[in-house]
Write a protein that holds these residues in place. Structure first.
Motif, PDB file in Angstrom:
ATOM      1  N   GLU A   1       0.824  -1.206   0.000  1.00 23.48           N
ATOM      2  CA  GLU A   1       0.000   0.000   0.000  1.00 23.48           C
ATOM      3  C   GLU A   1       0.857   1.255   0.000  1.00 23.48           C
ATOM      4  O   GLU A   1       0.549   2.242  -0.669  1.00 23.48           O
ATOM      5  N   ARG A   2       1.949   1.214   0.756  1.00 27.99           N
ATOM      6  CA  ARG A   2       2.859   2.354   0.816  1.00 27.99           C
ATOM      7  C   ARG A   2       3.496   2.619  -0.550  1.00 27.99           C
ATOM      8  O   ARG A   2       3.589   3.762  -1.005  1.00 27.99           O
ATOM      9  N   LEU A   3       3.923   1.555  -1.214  1.00 28.12           N
ATOM     10  CA  LEU A   3       4.513   1.695  -2.540  1.00 28.12           C
ATOM     11  C   LEU A   3       3.488   2.214  -3.547  1.00 28.12           C
ATOM     12  O   LEU A   3       3.798   3.050  -4.402  1.00 28.12           O
ATOM     13  N   SER A   4       2.251   1.725  -3.449  1.00 26.06           N
ATOM     14  CA  SER A   4       1.195   2.194  -4.351  1.00 26.06           C
ATOM     15  C   SER A   4       0.942   3.685  -4.164  1.00 26.06           C
ATOM     16  O   SER A   4       0.723   4.416  -5.140  1.00 26.06           O
ATOM     17  N   ASN A   5       0.977   4.144  -2.916  1.00 23.27           N
ATOM     18  CA  ASN A   5       0.783   5.573  -2.653  1.00 23.27           C
ATOM     19  C   ASN A   5       1.922   6.406  -3.244  1.00 23.27           C
ATOM     20  O   ASN A   5       1.687   7.499  -3.774  1.00 23.27           O
ATOM     21  N   MET A   6       3.152   5.897  -3.123  1.00 20.66           N
ATOM     22  CA  MET A   6       4.281   6.607  -3.717  1.00 20.66           C
ATOM     23  C   MET A   6       4.124   6.720  -5.229  1.00 20.66           C
ATOM     24  O   MET A   6       4.350   7.785  -5.825  1.00 20.66           O
ATOM     25  N   ILE A   7       3.729   5.607  -5.863  1.00 17.83           N
ATOM     26  CA  ILE A   7       3.535   5.614  -7.316  1.00 17.83           C
ATOM     27  C   ILE A   7       2.447   6.610  -7.696  1.00 17.83           C
ATOM     28  O   ILE A   7       2.586   7.387  -8.646  1.00 17.83           O
TER      29      ILE A   7
END
Length: 755
Positions: free
Chosen positions: A648-654
């Motif tokens: 989820e954290r990576l998706s938010n960064m993207i």
């Protein structure tokens, strides 16, 4: 070898020369069918995109189509093959009619050609037409063509007139292009003043109004549209329709009035294939007549004003642009070095005489074309006036009950509408068409709606995660300055490479739902299309070329095979390691790739400008830095070794990075519209309007996002964005002073010293 090339007596064996050859007929039918398909696709494209002047997009005058036409008309130029039957004689006529059809279809394509191309193609077409006419005359004299001589004579006359019309139109193309280029640049400056070009966060409605101005200018000066509304193109449509009617008359008369024509018995060398050729060419003539006929009818609608007292107003004058290039040629001295004053004078006089003759012919062709238009308008105008009157009466009866309610609103409506009359570009003699062109072509709702139907739904779902936080923190958080560089200098970042790298890491995480990964890949796939569009306009300079190539190549492997370079991310995810181990493994792989290249770097590529690093080295450097940044954050984050939380954290960064990139769209879309040449300008503006329709929801979502700067130049690249974010806020340290010794050891281990 007797029997192969020679007889037993040693003479030439010609026994096979006169054998039937239906394969030739199939060859001709194939070429005719190809022309028919191309012309039908052009007609379909015109209807679908509401371009009723039918631009020549797929069937244009070039070497390929000229070759196809030469094959398709073989029957009309065949001098000595016996053609006795009804279908044989009709096939001769259909081949001639096909020449008229392809000429009428390809006239607008002259607008997209350079001057040299126009000359070469017109000369080649002229040779083809003259050859066909001469061969038909020979066949009429020898008796190979023994019926339909009146129809053949009419079609040959139409061929010559259409060739003259095309040549006349070709002479105006350089002049009109130069004129419209100058006029467009002046109007574009006026439009830019009204568009507040420095306002990055403009609304979708304002951007639509800006693009509407650009569309009106680009559309009305489109070379194909300029030709499509000209008098010569109107006349060519009528002539092309007349050729098709001539073929239809001969065909119907031969089948439904057999007593009026007597055909011979026997069989041609093409046998049954002649019927196939005839049917194919009739279909080609019908399909090819649609576009010229509609151009003719549309031009009549343009030339028929709404009021009856203005209908059929004659404009029998030849505007300057029709003969300007001939006048310029006449004024220019010859470059020939001829000895003697008498020789130079004679050459100059001959040149002037020839050009005077050409100017007279050009004037005659234009006046004849306008006469055809006038006759057409005379017969059609009363029908159009009656139709418009009935339509107005129907509208009045339907809305008579609401007139009182709409009176107050009608006063304010004109003031709220966008005045586009100043942005209509037109030629001398087209003043009365301004209102009609604006009325029929200024509405961009069709293109907006087309884009909205194809909006990137997966990207919108991803960006919803970014807009919910009201800040695009991921732009500054994906790379930490505390991570040591693998080399003395760092290469510049593009928008796409961090997105691709973060997606690679997300795919490699264990225990992630397959649907979530598939959704993320689809979202990134849609987002990279827009990121690529932004970078092509803002970051096209040399220092970003390799970085952008690295992103494209890495993403191709991820999208198709779930591989980062040659590392199987799916295989790493199946190893059931915790997320921290996955990050360490990817960082080690990237580091080893970098060091491996460092050892092989005999030419010192790494010692040069980092932007010139090889693509795989740039990808490895990005993977290493991002993995190490996440590892630094991993200890402080409340992940509890949960792959879902890290995903989820990576998706938010993207989402944050793509959102920051797409805030440049309101600036980039108008910029892309103006960079194209006059031949491509209309298509580029149309593409921009469709893109606005696709990105409408995205722009609404990003409109409320706070930006680190009001200067659009400072937000063009991701590195500039990150620098502004750091200057605006002082971020808290990711790792506190109470970090464990093991963490400190690991973080210090990332620092490399490479001599």
């Amino acid at each position: 070898m007797a029997g192969v090339g020679c007889t037993v007596d040693g003479n030439l064996n010609n026994s096979k020369f006169s054998q039937p050859m239906p394969s030739i007929g199939i060859y001709i039918a194939t070429a005719s069918a190809t022309c028919a398909i191309a012309m039908a696709v052009d007609a379909f494209y015109g209807f679908r995109h509401q371009k009723l002047w039918f631009p020549s997009k797929y069937f244009s005058l070039n070497a390929t189509t000229l070759t196809l036409i030469a094959i398709a008309i073989k029957l009309s130029v065949d001098l000595n093959t016996s053609m006795p039957r009804r279908q044989d004689q009709l096939a001769k006529l259909s081949s001639s009619a096909l020449i008229c059809t392809v000429m009428g279809n390809s006239i607008p394509s002259l607008g997209n050609m350079k001057n040299k191309e126009i000359l070469m193609n017109i000369v080649a077409l002229g040779i083809l037409v003259i050859t066909a006419i001469v061969n038909i005359c020979i066949q009429l004299d020898t008796g190979v063509i023994y019926v339909f001589w009146k129809e053949h004579a009419l079609i040959m006359f139409l061929m010559l007139v259409l060739l003259a019309t095309m040549s006349s139109t070709a002479l105006t193309v350089p002049t009109t292009k130069k004129y419209f280029d100058l006029k467009y640049n002046k109007k574009h400056k006026i439009a830019l003043k009204e568009c507040s070009e420095n306002d990055l966060k403009c609304s979708a409605k304002k951007l639509r109004n800006d693009l509407t101005r650009f569309w009106m200018m680009a559309h009305t000066c489109s070379p194909q549209f300029v030709i499509g509304r000209s008098a010569t193109c109107t006349a060519s449509g009528a002539l092309c329709l007349l050729a098709a009617m001539t073929l239809a008359e001969a065909t119907l008369r031969s089948y439904f009035m057999p007593w009026s024509i007597k055909f011979c018995s026997g069989e041609s060398d093409y046998m049954w294939s002649t019927t196939l050729v005839l049917v194919t060419q009739i279909v080609a003539v019908i399909a090819g007549t649609i576009a010229p006929a509609f151009r003719w009818f549309t031009a009549i609608i343009f030339r028929c004003p709404k009021k009856a007292n203005k209908a059929c107003k004659p404009t029998f004058q030849v505007e300057k642009y029709w003969i300007q290039i001939l006048v310029e040629w006449k004024e220019c001295p010859l470059a020939l070095q001829i000895c003697g004053q008498y020789g130079r004078k004679l050459t100059h006089d001959v040149k002037n005489l020839i050009l005077d003759l050409c100017i007279g012919m050009q004037t005659g062709i234009v006046l004849a074309s306008k006469l055809v238009s006038l006759v057409s308008i005379y017969f059609v105008s009363w029908f159009l006036i009656s139709y418009r009157s009935c339509k107005k009466l129907t509208w009045f009866l339907q809305h008579s009950n609401n007139v009182e309610n709409n009176d107050s609103g009608s006063e304010s409506q004109p003031g709220s509408e966008l005045d586009l009359s100043r942005f209509v570009l037109y030629l001398e003699g087209e003043e009365e068409l301004v209102d009609l062109m604006m009325e029929n072509n200024c509405d961009v709702s069709h293109w907006i709606l087309m884009g909205q139907k194809r909006h990137p739904k997966f990207l919108i779902q991803l960006l919803a995660k970014s807009t919910s936080s009201q800040e695009l923190k991921g732009v500054s958080e994906f790379d930490n300055d505390r991570v040591a560089s693998l080399d003395a200098e760092e290469p510049p970042n593009c928008w796409a490479l961090p997105v691709v790298t973060l997606t690679s890491i997300a795919i490699a995480l264990p225990n992630i739902d397959h649907h979530s990964i598939k959704q993320l890949i689809r979202s990134v796939n849609e987002g990279l299309i827009y990121a690529r569009f932004v970078e092509n306009n803002l970051n096209a300079e040399g220092e970003f070329i390799n970085t952008r190539k690295a992103a494209e190549i890495v993403w191709l492997g991820i999208d198709l095979y779930h591989k980062w370079l040659d590392v199987d991310l799916h295989k790493i995810a199946l190893q059931e390691k915790n997320p921290e181990k996955v990050l360490e493994e990817l960082a080690d792989i990237a580091k080893n790739r970098f060091l491996e290249f460092r050892k092989k770097d005999v030419y010192g590529c790494l010692r040069e400008n980092p932007s010139h690093w090889p693509i795989k080295v740039l990808a490895a450097n990005s993977m290493y830095r991002i993995c190490q940044t996440i590892l630094l954050d991993y200890e402080m984050g409340d992940y509890n070794d949960s792959s879902e939380r890290l995903f989820e954290r990576l998706s938010n960064m993207i989402a944050d990075i793509l959102g920051a990139c797409l805030t440049n769209l309101p600036r980039v879309i108008p910029m892309d519209c103006h960079r194209s040449t006059i031949e491509e300008r209309e298509e580029s503006v149309r593409h921009g309007i469709v893109l606005l329709g696709k990105a409408h929801k995205i722009l609404e979502m990003l409109d409320q996002q706070p930006l680190p700067s009001a200067d659009p130049e400072q937000l063009a690249s991701i590195d500039a964005w990150r620098s502004l974010s750091k200057q605006k806020t002082s971020p808290e340290p990711i790792c506190s002073s109470t970090v464990s010794d093991t963490t400190a050891f690991r973080s210090s281990d990332v620092y490399l010293s490479i001599d």
